[in-house]
Write a protein that holds these residues in place. Structure first.
Motif, mmCIF file in Angstrom:
data_model
loop_
_atom_site.group_PDB
_atom_site.id
_atom_site.type_symbol
_atom_site.label_atom_id
_atom_site.label_comp_id
_atom_site.label_asym_id
_atom_site.label_seq_id
_atom_site.Cartn_x
_atom_site.Cartn_y
_atom_site.Cartn_z
ATOM 1 N N THR A 348 -49.919 23.873 41.433
ATOM 2 C CA THR A 348 -49.723 23.965 42.702
ATOM 3 C C THR A 348 -50.319 23.319 44.222
ATOM 4 N N GLU A 349 -51.080 22.604 43.165
ATOM 5 C CA GLU A 349 -51.826 21.558 44.898
ATOM 6 C C GLU A 349 -50.450 20.684 45.994
ATOM 7 N N ASP A 350 -50.855 21.556 47.274
ATOM 8 C CA ASP A 350 -50.122 20.870 48.530
ATOM 9 C C ASP A 350 -49.997 19.626 48.790
ATOM 10 N N SER A 351 -50.713 18.791 48.348
ATOM 11 C CA SER A 351 -50.873 17.438 48.643
ATOM 12 C C SER A 351 -50.458 16.445 47.459
ATOM 13 N N LYS A 352 -50.067 17.028 45.856
ATOM 14 C CA LYS A 352 -49.513 16.411 45.192
ATOM 15 C C LYS A 352 -48.009 16.285 45.732
ATOM 16 N N GLU A 353 -47.575 14.899 45.051
ATOM 17 C CA GLU A 353 -45.979 14.704 45.351
ATOM 18 C C GLU A 353 -45.428 15.598 44.607
ATOM 19 N N LYS A 354 -44.124 15.780 45.172
ATOM 20 C CA LYS A 354 -43.387 17.227 44.506
ATOM 21 C C LYS A 354 -42.827 16.423 43.517
ATOM 22 N N SER A 355 -42.496 16.781 42.038
ATOM 23 C CA SER A 355 -41.951 16.412 41.237
ATOM 24 C C SER A 355 -40.587 17.752 40.592
ATOM 25 N N GLY A 356 -39.664 16.847 39.869
ATOM 26 C CA GLY A 356 -38.295 17.867 39.635
ATOM 27 C C GLY A 356 -37.599 16.699 38.267
ATOM 28 N N VAL A 357 -36.487 18.003 37.639
ATOM 29 C CA VAL A 357 -35.489 17.434 37.266
ATOM 30 C C VAL A 357 -34.234 18.837 37.344
ATOM 31 N N PHE A 358 -33.440 18.301 37.315
ATOM 32 C CA PHE A 358 -31.816 18.536 37.974
ATOM 33 C C PHE A 358 -31.454 19.635 36.486
ATOM 34 N N THR A 359 -30.986 20.514 35.685
ATOM 35 C CA THR A 359 -30.432 21.026 34.326
ATOM 36 C C THR A 359 -29.006 20.926 34.028
ATOM 37 N N GLY A 360 -28.900 20.391 35.174
ATOM 38 C CA GLY A 360 -27.265 20.410 35.016
ATOM 39 C C GLY A 360 -26.555 21.422 35.201
ATOM 40 N N GLY A 361 -26.849 22.737 35.459
ATOM 41 C CA GLY A 361 -25.777 24.100 35.389
ATOM 42 C C GLY A 361 -26.360 23.994 36.661
ATOM 43 N N TYR A 362 -25.232 25.332 37.488
ATOM 44 C CA TYR A 362 -25.285 25.753 38.120
ATOM 45 C C TYR A 362 -25.679 27.680 38.732
ATOM 46 N N ALA A 363 -25.867 27.943 39.689
ATOM 47 C CA ALA A 363 -25.921 29.531 39.833
ATOM 48 C C ALA A 363 -24.990 29.730 41.416
ATOM 49 N N ILE A 364 -25.261 31.160 41.270
ATOM 50 C CA ILE A 364 -23.605 31.592 41.879
ATOM 51 C C ILE A 364 -24.567 32.737 43.467
ATOM 52 N N ASN A 365 -24.473 31.982 44.425
ATOM 53 C CA ASN A 365 -25.163 32.521 45.414
ATOM 54 C C ASN A 365 -24.399 34.052 46.523
ATOM 55 N N PRO A 366 -25.592 35.303 46.144
ATOM 56 C CA PRO A 366 -24.592 35.785 45.818
ATOM 57 C C PRO A 366 -24.057 36.602 47.480
ATOM 58 N N VAL A 367 -24.782 35.707 48.474
ATOM 59 C CA VAL A 367 -24.353 36.090 49.473
ATOM 60 C C VAL A 367 -22.675 35.490 50.262
ATOM 61 N N ASN A 368 -22.732 34.363 49.504
ATOM 62 C CA ASN A 368 -21.521 33.907 49.601
ATOM 63 C C ASN A 368 -21.289 32.666 48.811
ATOM 64 N N GLY A 369 -20.661 33.556 47.546
ATOM 65 C CA GLY A 369 -19.934 33.183 46.358
ATOM 66 C C GLY A 369 -20.102 31.285 46.185
ATOM 67 N N GLU A 370 -21.752 30.908 47.043
ATOM 68 C CA GLU A 370 -21.224 29.839 46.477
ATOM 69 C C GLU A 370 -22.052 28.832 45.327
ATOM 70 N N ARG A 371 -21.700 27.753 45.266
ATOM 71 C CA ARG A 371 -22.430 27.349 43.541
ATOM 72 C C ARG A 371 -23.458 26.392 43.671
ATOM 73 N N ILE A 372 -24.292 26.376 43.216
ATOM 74 C CA ILE A 372 -25.170 25.772 44.053
ATOM 75 C C ILE A 372 -26.274 25.656 42.202
ATOM 76 N N PRO A 373 -27.191 23.863 42.565
ATOM 77 C CA PRO A 373 -27.423 23.116 41.322
ATOM 78 C C PRO A 373 -28.858 24.245 41.153
ATOM 79 N N VAL A 374 -29.075 24.392 39.958
ATOM 80 C CA VAL A 374 -30.608 24.567 39.151
ATOM 81 C C VAL A 374 -30.883 23.639 38.790
ATOM 82 N N TRP A 375 -32.499 23.896 39.779
ATOM 83 C CA TRP A 375 -33.599 23.150 39.124
ATOM 84 C C TRP A 375 -35.040 23.523 38.102
ATOM 85 N N ILE A 376 -35.340 22.842 37.755
ATOM 86 C CA ILE A 376 -36.477 23.057 37.064
ATOM 87 C C ILE A 376 -38.094 21.815 38.351
ATOM 88 N N ALA A 377 -38.879 22.745 38.017
ATOM 89 C CA ALA A 377 -40.074 22.090 39.301
ATOM 90 C C ALA A 377 -41.900 22.797 38.701
#
Length: 874
Positions: A348-377
Motif C-alpha cells: 500500500t505504499e503510495d510511492s511504489k509503482e502500480k502493478s496489476g493483471v487483467f483477469t479476462g472477466g467483466y462485471a456489470i455497473n449497476p447504475v448504467n449496465g455497462e460491462r467493465i473489466p475486472v483486474w487484480i492488483a
C-alpha cells in the motif's frame, strides 16, 4: 576515572544515596487502606512506557523520558502529592525467544539476566521508582490476570445499541428468547461469531524460519525485521480481538485527552473511519463466472459510480478463481504468487509503482449496465473493506495512475466549481456530469444523498437492491495469535468436535510447560504442540497451542502498578478509584498507534464491564524526542555510535547525565548527543559543589567559610524567588532546559557573594533536587550538620517545595553606569525612583570615582534617568 574530570566526589555520593533510598524505601507509595495512607492528599501518577529489557541494556537515549517523569515525580512529592512512579518489564516476545534458541539457553534465564542488567542501570541513574511495585509480564502472578482479561473479552460481545461491551450471557439469553427453535449448534455458531475474542482464518505474515506470524511492522521488503528471513502471506486459523467494534469510540473519546495533536491524528488515520456505501456489481456471465454472482465494493463516493470504468480485486479475493479466464490464468497465478511475498505495508505504499493483471472477466455497473473489466492488483487488500474496489480514474489519483499505465478508460463525472486545465484528476467536491438525469447538475453532497439516502428515506442504491449505506474502518481486528513458546498461553481448550471452551478463573494462571525444545516446528504448528502431555487432556480435550503476542502484557500494565500484590483482583476498586487515570505518560512516538490503541481498547472493555471507572487510561501523553548519536544518526550498534550511560556515569556521575539530558533542549525535540555538553553540565555541578564546599590543604572537602547564617541581600532574595517561581512553572510545563538555565543564573549570583546565606542555599538545593538528587541531598546533609537550628536533618525528597513571595519579585532597584568624562569607571545599584540629586551624590561617593574627581573641578554632572551618570571634571 580521570582525576582531572573528578571535580567533586560524585563516585562516593551517588552510591551512598541510592543505597539509602533503597534501604529506607524513600519512594514507596502507599495504597488506600495501607498504614499511614492519607486519602486527603492529592495523587499524581507518572508513567514511563513499558521497556523491553534487551541484552544490550540502555543507551543514553532511553533515560531521557525516564528522567523527565522522575523530575516531575520528585517535584510533586515535595508539593504534598501521593506519587505513583513505578517501573517494570515487558519481557515476553520474539527477541528473547530467538536469542535463547541461538545461544542454547532458556528464554526465562535470558530474560531474568536482561532484567537484572536493566534494573541496575536504572538504579545507578537514581530514579525514584517504587521498586516494591515492580512487575514482569513473564511472572505467572502477572499473566494470570492477562489471561483473565482475555477471558473477559472471550465472554463478552459488543452491544451495537448501547455501543459497549456486555457479558455474553446477555446475548445468549436474548438469542434463546428470540429464536427458541434454533438448535444448539446454530446458536453456538452465532454466539461465537459475536464474541470480542473469536477464531477466524485470515491471511497473515508467516515466517517459516522464525516459525511464527509477524505483525506488518515486523516485515520489511518481504523479509523479517529480525533475521532478514523470507516472509510469505498465507491463511491461518488465528485468535482475533474485535477492536473494530470500538472504532467510533476510539476516535470520539480522543477528545478531552491532553495528547499531542499529531498523535491524535495518527490514531484517527489508522482507524480510518469513512462513511459510504456497499455497491454490488454483478459478474458478467463468462467462462467460469456463474450468472448472478456479485462483487461488492465499498465506496465513499457513490456519486461517481457513473465514472467507474473497471473493478480491482485483491489477489487473494475468493472470486478471482471464478472470474479469471483460461487465457489469463497463468498471468493471474504468477501475480498472486509474487504478491504472497509482500507485506501489507509494502503493497500500500503510495510511492511504489502500480502493478496489476487483467483477469479476462467483466462485471456489470449497476447504475448504467455497462460491462467493465475486472483486474487484480496488490494495492487492494482483502483485510480492508470488501477486498474489491470500483475504480474511478478521473477522480481518484491511485486509480488514475493505474488507468494511465494500463490504458484503461478515464471518464469524468464530476465538474470542478472552477476550471483547472492542469487538473487531470479532480478528487474534490463539484457538480455531477455525465451521470444521467438521476444526479446530473447536482452538487456532490446532494448527489451522494440521492444515491445513499437519508435517515428518513432510502437512496437509489437501496431502492434498486444495488447496495446500501455503510460505515467502514481502515482499522482491522487485532490478530492476537503467535506461534511461539515465550508468550502467555491461551486459557482455552478444544473438544473433539472442534469447539473451543474457556478455562475457569480457578484454573488460572495457565503456565506453559517446561520444555527443552522450544524451536519452531517447521510447520504452522506452534512449539507448544510438542508438549504432548501438556496439550492432551482427559475427556478428549486439547489445549490451545498458540500464545498471545507481546502486546498482551503491555495492554494493561499501568493498572497492575496500582495494586501489584493483589491476589484476588487485578486491581481493587479502592486503588482504581484513587490512582486512575494516568496523569502523565511519557514515551517514544514509535508506540503512537498500536500500543496506545490496544491499551485504550482493553481499557474501554474493562470499563464497559464495570471493572475500571475511567473511559481512558492516559490523560496526558508526551513523546520525548529521539537522542541521536554524535554523528547525527540514530544510535545503533551497526553505526558504532551508541553511548552507554554506564560509561557516562563512571566519568561524570549520574547527576551530570540526568542534567545534561534535560538541558539539551525541549523534551519533544530530536537532539544529537555531545560529550562536550556533558562536560559543561558537569562543570556546573562542580560550581554548585564549590558554592558550599572548599578543600582543605590535605585535599579533604569541608564547608566553606562563606556559608553563613546571614540574611540574603535584596538582590539575592529577588533572584532566589524568581528562580523558585520559574523552576516550578517550568517543571509543570516540562520545560526542563529553561529551569536549569535559571538555576545556573542563581548559582552565579550566589557564587559572586562574599557571604552566602544558608537559607538561600537550602532553598536552591530544594530546586535542584528533582534534577540532580544525589549532590543536592549530600550538600543538604552537610548544611544540616553545620546549622542544625536552621536546617532540619531530613531528606530533601520528603520535604516541602519552597514557596515564592510575589512581593520579592518586584525589582525596585536598577543598575546605573557611572562615567567620568565619558569613560566607564564604575556601576552602582540605586532605587528606581532616586532623584537626580541622590544619583549625583551616590556617584560622587563611590570609592572608584574618588580618585578621578579629587583635586579637580567638577564642571557638570549629566544624568540620563535609569541609565547613567556622567561626571565632567578637569
Amino acid at each position: 576515572m580521570s582525576e582531572r574530570r573528578k571535580q567533586y566526589p560524585f563516585d562516593e555520593i551517588e552510591p551512598k544515596w541510592q543505597g539509602l533510598w533503597d534501604q529506607e524505601k524513600t519512594f514507596r507509595a502507599s495504597n488506600p487502606g495501607d498504614p499511614g495512607f492519607d486519602p486527603g492528599r492529592p495523587k499524581y501518577y507518572a508513567l514511563d512506557m513499558f521497556p523491553y529489557p534487551s541484552g544490550q541494556g540502555l543507551h543514553v537515549g532511553h533515560p531521557e523520558g525516564y528522567t523527565a517523569t522522575d523530575i516531575i515525580s520528585r517535584y510533586k512529592r515535595k508539593l504534598g502529592f501521593n506519587v505513583l512512579h513505578p517501573m517494570g518489564w515487558d519481557a515476553f516476545g520474539l527477541p528473547a525467544e530467538q536469542y535463547a534458541i541461538e545461544h542454547g539457553v532458556h528464554p526465562r534465564e535470558t530474560t531474568e539476566k536482561n532484567i537484572a542488567y536493566f534494573k541496575s542501570q536504572l538504579q545507578r541513574i537514581g530514579f525514584s521508582y517504587d521498586w516494591d511495585r515492580e512487575i514482569n509480564t513473564t511472572d505467572p502472578s502477572y499473566y494470570r490476570w492477562t489471561q483473565w482479561i482475555f477471558l473477559k473479552l472471550y465472554n463478552s460481545y459488543f452491544d451495537t445499541e448501547e455501543k459497549a461491551a456486555r457479558p455474553i450471557e446477555q446475548l445468549i439469553k436474548r438469542r434463546e428468547q428470540d429464536y427458541p427453535q434454533e438448535n444448539a449448534g446454530e446458536r453456538t455458531e452465532y454466539i461465537n461469531s459475536r464474541r470480542l475474542a473469536y477464531i477466524d482464518e485470515v491471511a497473515v505474515n508467516w515466517c517459516p524460519a522464525l516459525g511464527t506470524v509477524l505483525a506488518n511492522e515486523e516485515v520489511i521488503q518481504g523479509k523479517s525485521e529480525r533475521g532478514d528471513h523470507p516472509v510469505e502471506r498465507k491463511p491461518m486459523r488465528q485468535w482475533m480481538l474485535r477492536i473494530t467494534a470500538y472504532g467510533d469510540r476510539l476516535i470520539e473519546e480522543l477528545e478531552g485527552l491532553d495528547w499531542p495533536e499529531g498523535i491524535k491524528k495518527l490514531q484517527r488515520n489508522w482507524i480510518g473511519r469513512s462513511e459510504g456505501a456497499d455497491v454490488h456489481f454483478t459478474l458478467a456471465a463468462g467462462e467460469n463466472a456463474p450468472s448472478g454472482k456479485k462483487i461488492t465494493v465499498f465506496t465513499t463516493r457513490p456519486d461517481t459510480l457513473f465514472g467507474a470504468t473497471y473493478i480491482v480485486l485483491a489477489p487473494e479475493h475468493p472470486l478471482v478463481d471464478e472470474v479469471a479466464t483460461t487465457d489469463h490464468l497463468q498471468d493471474v497465478t504468477e501475480y498472486r504468487q509474487a504478491t504472497a511475498n509482500k507485506s501489507e505495508r509494502e503493497r500500500t505504499e503510495d510511492s511504489k509503482e502500480k502493478s496489476g493483471v487483467f483477469t479476462g472477466g467483466y462485471a456489470i455497473n449497476p447504475v448504467n449496465g455497462e460491462r467493465i473489466p475486472v483486474w487484480i492488483a496488490d494495492y487492494v487488500l482483502t483485510s480492508y473493506g470488501t477486498g474489491a474496489i470500483m475504480a474511478v480514474p478521473a477522480h481518484d489519483e491511485r486509480d488514475h495512475e493505474f488507468a494511465k499505465k494500463f490504458g484503461l478508460e478515464i471518464k469524468q463525472v464530476v465538474q470542478p466549481q472552477t476550471e483547472d486545465p492542469d487538473n487531470a484528476c479532480f478528487t474534490g467536491n463539484g457538480t455531477a456530469i455525465n451521470s444521467s438525469p438521476l444526479i446530473d447538475g447536482l452538487d456532490t453532497l446532494v448527489a451522494k444523498a440521492v444515491m445513499m439516502g437519508t435517515s428518513k428515506e432510502p437512496g437509489w442504491l437501496e431502492k434498486n437492491t444495488a447496495g446500501r449505506p455503510r460505515i467502514n474502518f481502515k482499522l482491522r481486528d487485532w490478530l492476537f495469535s503467535r506461534q511461539r513458546y515465550w508468550g502467555e498461553p491461551f486459557p482455552i481448550v478444544w473438544d473433539s468436535n472442534g469447539n473451543h471452551h474457556a478455562l475457569s478463573n480457578a484454573q488460572l494462571p495457565l503456565e506453559a510447560p517446561a520444555m527443552d525444545d522450544y524451536k519452531p516446528t517447521g510447520t504452522a504448528e506452534p512449539p507448544l504442540s510438542k508438549a504432548r502431555k501438556w496439550v492432551e487432556l482427559d475427556d478428549n480435550l486439547r489445549r490451545e497451542t498458540n500464545t498471545m503476542p507481546q502486546w498482551a502484557g503491555s495492554c494493561w500494565y499501568y493498572l497492575r502498578y496500582c495494586d501489584p500484590k493483589n491476589s484476588t483482583d487485578f486491581i481493587s476498586r479502592e486503588a482504581d478509584d484513587y490512582w486512575m487515570n494516568v496523569d502523565l505518560y511519557v514515551g517514544g512516538t514509535e508506540h503512537a498507534v498500536l500500543h496506545l490503541l490496544y491499551a485504550r481498547f482493553w481499557h474501554k472493555v474493562l470499563h464497559d464491564l464495570g471493572y475500571v471507572k475511567t473511559r481512558e487510561p492516559f490523560q496526558k501523553l508526551v513523546n520525548q524526542g529521539m537522542i541521536l548519536g554524535e554523528d547525527g544518526q540514530k544510535m545503533s550498534k551497526s553505526r558504532g555510535n551508541v553511548v552507554n550511560p554506564d560509561e557516562v556515569i563512571m566519568e561524570y556521575g549520574a547527576d551530570s547525565l540526568r542534567l545534561y539530558e534535560m538541558f539539551m533542549g525541549p523534551l519533544e525535540q530530536v537532539k544529537p548527543w555531545n560529550m562536550k555538553g556533558v562536560e559543561g553540565v558537569h562543570r556546573f555541578l562542580a560550581r554548585v559543589w564549590r558554592l558550599f564546599m572548599e578543600e582543605q590543604q590535605e585535599g579533604e572537602w569541608q564547608l566553606s567559610d562563606k556559608v553563613t547564617a546571614t540574611e540574603p541581600t535584596k538582590k539575592q532574595r529577588r533572584i532566589l524567588h524568581e528562580t523558585i517561581k520559574k523552576v516550578g512553572d517550568d517543571i509543570e510545563s516540562l520545560d526542563f532546559n529553561t529551569a536549569i538555565s535559571q538555576m545556573m543564573k542563581l548559582t552565579n549570583e550566589l557564587t559572586a557573594a562574599d557571604s552566602r546565606p544558608v537559607s538561600s542555599l537550602v532553598s536552591f538545593l530544594h530546586l535542584l533536587n528533582p534534577f540532580a538528587p544525589h549532590i543536592s541531598e549530600e550538600l543538604n546533609r552537610v548544611i544540616a550538620a553545620a546549622f542544625p537550628d536552621i536546617v532540619p536533618d531530613e531528606q530533601l525528597a520528603i520535604t516541602s517545595w519552597p514557596a515564592f513571595n510575589e512581593d520579592y519579585l518586584i525589582d525596585d532597584e536598577i543598575e546605573i553606569v557611572v562615567q567620568v568624562n565619558g569613560k566607564l569607571r564604575d556601576k552602582m545599584v540605586v532605587a528606581k525612583d532616586a532623584t537626580g540629586e541622590e544619583l549625583e551624590a551616590a556617584a560622587k561617593g563611590l570609592d572608584k570615582i574618588q580618585p578621578f574627581i579629587n583635586e579637580v573641578t567638577v564642571r557638570k554632572v549629566i544624568i540620563v534617568p535609569g541609565k547613567l551618570v556622567n561626571i565632567v571634571a578637569n
